[in-house]
Scaffold this motif. Structure first.
Motif, short mmCIF file in Angstrom:
data_model
loop_
_atom_site.label_atom_id
_atom_site.label_comp_id
_atom_site.label_asym_id
_atom_site.label_seq_id
_atom_site.Cartn_x
_atom_site.Cartn_y
_atom_site.Cartn_z
N THR A 1 -3.14 28.78 -13.59
CA THR A 1 -2.63 30.15 -13.65
C THR A 1 -3.62 31.18 -13.12
OG1 THR A 1 -3.37 30.34 -15.95
CG2 THR A 1 -1.07 29.68 -15.57
N ASP A 2 -4.89 30.78 -12.92
CA ASP A 2 -5.85 31.73 -12.36
C ASP A 2 -5.81 31.74 -10.83
OD1 ASP A 2 -6.91 29.09 -12.38
OD2 ASP A 2 -8.90 29.90 -11.94
N LEU A 3 -5.02 30.81 -10.24
CA LEU A 3 -4.88 30.78 -8.79
C LEU A 3 -3.83 31.78 -8.33
CD1 LEU A 3 -4.81 26.92 -8.16
CD2 LEU A 3 -6.76 28.47 -7.87
N ASP A 4 -3.82 32.06 -7.03
CA ASP A 4 -2.74 32.86 -6.44
C ASP A 4 -1.57 31.93 -6.14
OD1 ASP A 4 -4.17 35.57 -4.48
OD2 ASP A 4 -4.61 34.88 -6.51
N TRP A 5 -0.38 32.37 -6.51
CA TRP A 5 0.84 31.61 -6.26
C TRP A 5 1.63 32.31 -5.17
CZ3 TRP A 5 3.45 28.01 -10.06
CH2 TRP A 5 2.52 27.47 -10.95
N ILE A 6 2.30 31.55 -4.32
CA ILE A 6 3.20 32.11 -3.30
C ILE A 6 4.58 31.51 -3.53
CG2 ILE A 6 2.41 30.37 -1.61
CD1 ILE A 6 3.55 33.93 -0.72
N LEU A 7 5.53 32.35 -3.89
CA LEU A 7 6.87 31.89 -4.21
C LEU A 7 7.90 32.62 -3.36
CD1 LEU A 7 6.65 31.85 -8.14
CD2 LEU A 7 6.31 29.93 -6.56
N PRO B 1 16.17 26.10 3.13
CA PRO B 1 15.40 25.39 4.16
C PRO B 1 15.64 23.88 4.24
CG PRO B 1 14.02 27.06 3.16
CD PRO B 1 15.30 27.05 2.38
N TRP B 2 15.68 23.17 3.10
CA TRP B 2 15.77 21.71 3.23
C TRP B 2 17.14 21.26 3.74
CZ3 TRP B 2 19.01 18.33 0.70
CH2 TRP B 2 19.60 18.72 -0.51
N LEU C 1 17.17 32.26 1.20
CA LEU C 1 16.36 32.62 0.05
C LEU C 1 17.04 33.76 -0.69
CD1 LEU C 1 12.87 32.56 1.82
CD2 LEU C 1 13.99 30.71 0.56
N LEU C 2 16.89 33.79 -2.01
CA LEU C 2 17.62 34.75 -2.84
C LEU C 2 17.47 36.21 -2.40
CD1 LEU C 2 17.01 33.27 -6.42
CD2 LEU C 2 19.19 33.46 -5.24
N PRO C 3 16.26 36.70 -2.15
CA PRO C 3 16.14 38.12 -1.80
C PRO C 3 16.82 38.47 -0.48
CG PRO C 3 14.02 37.22 -2.49
CD PRO C 3 14.94 36.06 -2.26
N ILE C 4 17.02 37.48 0.38
CA ILE C 4 17.69 37.72 1.66
C ILE C 4 19.19 37.56 1.53
CG2 ILE C 4 17.94 36.86 4.03
CD1 ILE C 4 15.00 36.05 3.93
N HIS D 1 9.45 35.94 1.79
CA HIS D 1 10.88 35.86 2.08
C HIS D 1 11.12 35.03 3.33
CE1 HIS D 1 11.20 38.48 -1.20
NE2 HIS D 1 11.01 39.62 -0.57
N SER D 2 10.29 34.02 3.52
CA SER D 2 10.39 33.12 4.66
C SER D 2 9.69 31.83 4.30
CB SER D 2 9.75 33.74 5.91
OG SER D 2 9.48 32.76 6.88
#
Length: 316
Positions: A187-193, A99-100, A128-131, A223-224
């Motif tokens: 670490t108790d938060l939800d992460w979006i990677l 993206p950057w 992105l890696l999975p794509i 994946h976006s």
């Protein structure tokens, strides 16, 4: 097995049915059905299962599809190479871009490339890696400008490093824990990677094990880039961005950076292609245009470009 039969299998997989494949190959459904039947007779296995909604590939069909894509792709590249030698370059160049890079250097790179190779059609994918990695493997992607798989040994893919930078932990501006200084507090938060730190490579040390921090209770995958940003802006999720992406998107997307004591993993951007498969003339031309654009960026009057380049180490 014949090439037109393998092309039929690829078209059926992409279109999800006989009629769609017929339209893609400009053939009749009867011709597609005959070609598929001949291929199944050749391998002595069923390759598709017909349903009321179309067709799905069997396990044998999926296995053959990987090789079919490679062979069809190589034949297309062979035609493109001969066209180039005749002085009439034509065809398609499929590229995944992180993206950057897309937000900074891609527009000028494309302008330069189209001036030099106006008859080459460009196709871009999210870098992105999975794509990108599956498309590199099956030959439907010419190369990938982005982050290598963590811990990769370079056997499957060839890497040409462009940049190295550090990463930052980001969230929405006004996040209730925006002043936290330790990963352990988050670490108790939800992460979006956009990649899976626990599965990308068993050999790779991820950002949590390196700092003896438990893996977050929930890691979601996007994946976006646009989906990740949309979630960050409207939730209390957190994510990891390379610093150049922070420079071009944090203010625009109303994001903040956590003042962590820990040093997050480095982010490398490389030109990644399949090992043992020389890049086409069009690919080499595009990469040359990209490198020219990057080098000229050091003289840019754009504050955004200058800030991005100050946040990376140039490796070319």
């Amino acid at each position: 097995m014949k090439l037109h039969q393998l092309s039929t299998l690829v078209a059926i997989a992409d279109a999800g049915g006989i009629r769609g494949a017929a339209r893609a190959l400009n053939a009749s459904p009867a011709a597609i059905t005959k070609s598929l039947r001949q291929l199944e007779e050749s391998v002595q296995m069923s390759l598709v299962v017909r349903t009321s909604s179309g067709v799905t590939l069997t396990a044998s069909g999926q296995a053959l599809l990987v090789h079919a894509r490679l062979m069809v792709g190589e034949m297309a590249r062979a035609h493109e190479a001969m066209n180039t030698l005749r002085g009439a370059p034509q065809g398609k160049l499929a590229i995944a871009v992180t993206p950057w890079i897309a937000m900074t250097f891609l527009p000028e790179t494309v302008t330069r490339f189209c001036e030099r190779m106006p008859d080459i059609r460009l196709e871009f994918f999210e870098g992105l890696l999975p794509i990108a990695n599956p498309r590199l493997r099956d030959g439907s992607l010419d190369f990938f400008i982005g982050r290598p798989t963590p811990g990769a040994l370079g056997v499957e893919f060839h890497y040409r490093p462009l940049f190295s930078s550090s990463c930052a932990l980001v969230a929405r501006a006004g996040h209730p824990r925006a002043n936290c200084r330790s990963l352990a507090e988050l670490t108790d938060l939800d992460w979006i990677l956009t990649w899976d730190p626990t599965n990308d490579s068993p050999q790779a040390e991820n950002i949590f094990t390196r700092h003896n921090v438990p893996v977050p209770r929930q890691i979601h995958l996007a994946h976006s880039f646009s989906i990740a940003v949309a979630l960050l802006r409207k939730t209390d999720m957190v994510s990891v961005f390379p610093w150049p992406l922070v420079e071009v998107s944090a203010v625009r997307e109303n994001l903040c950076v956590f003042p962590l004591r820990e040093q997050l993993e480095d982010a490398m951007v490389s030109v990644i292609s399949r090992s043992g498969h020389p890049l086409s003339a069009a690919s080499e031309c595009f990469i040359e245009c990209l490198i020219e654009t990057i080098r000229e960026g050091f003289n840019s009057t754009s504050p955004e470009t200058r800030n991005v380049l100050q946040s990376v180490e140039l490796l070319i």
